[in-house]
Design a protein around this motif. Sequence first.
Motif, short mmCIF file in Angstrom:
data_model
loop_
_atom_site.label_atom_id
_atom_site.label_comp_id
_atom_site.label_asym_id
_atom_site.label_seq_id
_atom_site.Cartn_x
_atom_site.Cartn_y
_atom_site.Cartn_z
N UNK A 351 29.33 3.92 22.78
CA UNK A 351 28.19 4.54 23.44
C UNK A 351 28.65 5.71 24.31
N UNK A 352 27.94 6.82 24.17
CA UNK A 352 28.18 7.94 25.08
C UNK A 352 26.91 8.15 25.91
N UNK A 353 27.09 8.81 27.05
CA UNK A 353 25.97 8.98 27.96
C UNK A 353 24.91 9.90 27.36
N UNK A 354 25.37 10.94 26.69
CA UNK A 354 24.41 11.90 26.14
C UNK A 354 24.07 11.63 24.68
N UNK A 355 24.65 10.55 24.12
CA UNK A 355 24.35 10.24 22.72
C UNK A 355 25.00 11.20 21.74
N UNK A 457 33.19 10.68 8.70
CA UNK A 457 31.81 10.82 9.13
C UNK A 457 31.37 9.50 9.72
N UNK A 458 30.70 9.54 10.83
CA UNK A 458 30.19 8.29 11.39
C UNK A 458 28.83 8.56 11.99
N UNK A 459 27.97 7.57 11.87
CA UNK A 459 26.55 7.78 12.12
C UNK A 459 26.14 7.43 13.53
N UNK A 460 25.09 8.10 13.97
CA UNK A 460 24.41 7.70 15.21
C UNK A 460 23.56 6.48 14.90
N UNK A 461 23.61 5.50 15.79
CA UNK A 461 22.75 4.34 15.64
C UNK A 461 21.93 4.14 16.89
N UNK A 462 20.65 4.02 16.71
CA UNK A 462 19.77 3.73 17.83
C UNK A 462 19.73 2.21 17.99
N UNK A 463 20.68 1.70 18.74
CA UNK A 463 20.82 0.24 18.80
C UNK A 463 20.86 -0.22 20.25
N UNK A 464 19.71 -0.50 20.85
CA UNK A 464 19.76 -1.02 22.21
C UNK A 464 20.50 -2.34 22.26
N UNK A 465 21.22 -2.61 23.34
CA UNK A 465 22.07 -3.79 23.38
C UNK A 465 21.29 -5.09 23.19
#
Length: 467
Positions: A351-355, A457-465
């Motif tokens: 996780x990064x702060x700015x996504x 290549x690696x993907x962004x995931x919208x995955x709340x904990x």
Amino acid sequence: MAKKKVMSVLLSAGLVLSATGVYAQGPGGAPNSNAASAFDNKIIKKISADNMYNTIAYLSKVPRQAGTEGEVRGVQYIKGQFEKYGYETEVQPFPIYTVIRNNVSGLLEIGGQDLKPYVFSGSYSGEVTAEVVNVGKAIAGTVPDNVKGKIALIERGDNTFVEKVQNVFDKGAVGVIMYNNTGTSNEFGQASYGQNIPAVSITRSQGLSLVEQVKNGQVTAHINVTGSGLEEKTSYNVIAKMKPNKNKDTGQVVMIGAHHDSVPNGPGANDDASGVSAVLELARVMANMPIDTELRFVTFGSEELGLLGSYHYAGTLSNEEADRIVAHFQMDMIGSKDAGGDHEANGLIMYTIDGKKNLVTDLASAAGTRTALGEVVPYGQLGRSDHQPFHELGIPAALFIHSPLEPWYHKPTDTIEHIDKQKLQETAEIIGASVYQIARPDTPALEHSRVAPQPVDYDFENRPPGA
Ligand SMILES: [Zn+2]
């Protein structure tokens, strides 16, 4: 705190271009994946999940709530391990404040009548009688000098309660009456954080009536608060440094962090003895490696109280020192059997702060493919751990965690039985390989990124904990 790290931003920007081949242009010839594995192996072959497991077992025997004996016990253990491995080690204390409310009572007498105020949590206990001065919302720079020695009448809104109290305290006020900006309640929030004056709150209609009275003549108030206050305790960060070889020093620093405190009554095996165990294991493994970049391992206190330790640490860095830090790897909850669901990469996510991707995520996702995990690691957007203050300094930073979280999160059942050695091993290998890629001496400063073999290549995931 508004420091900006130009060099790292440029470095990260370079990495964004990796897909166009920047990675392949390593000095002295393009490294191939065999060479990369050879470098990785110098680190990852030495990483022992058993060592990490044993560290977690020791640390999770007692809760490590910040400001308690349990934290001190953990801090002493961590310090001892760093010293044993030959690191220059510092224990950095900082104050934390706990609100005390013990049979709280508050009196606000004006013209012989008690307005029955609410006592702000954190208010100092004490008794004052003084004239009331209306200071509006007590915005910094607008508080009149004549509040000195008087009781400040403040309207709620626009800035925090603590700021309001601090602003009139700075001008010499001896007490605070704050009135609500809405509704009929007199009860709101924490106002004091170390200012030794009593602070009470009243309803909006009481406040507006007091504003009128003050406008029409001198008003004297008597405030008496008992049973309320703040207790100051001490929490700690533990900082271990390994300086590079004198004859080859990039002047740069790479940081590896975790937090050692737990929630109250929580043994915190996964949260975050697991991260600490990997910090210590990587410190052990890397202690005698040739490096041209300073390694800095830190375990933070008071993360659970709102990242207090990491903010304190970041606040002690000079601009020059912050500029030298090229990456921060934060590990928080990296060993639960029951976290991560059936997501790829065993549920590991960065996780990064700015996504956005950065140097840390680029290196680590690629390292994921070359080490025990054998997969790229996705990234997402989340704060809530000690990577936050480093991001705010402009330092590329990411949090390594398994998501979604386990059911034992922040519970007394966050115990050693739920720890998975394989997950510890996988995460430690990824961080170890990534950090060594920065710190190993065969590449010049600021061009380390170029030796990343086989960019992935690696993907962004919208995955709340919680998902
Ligand atoms: Zn945590």
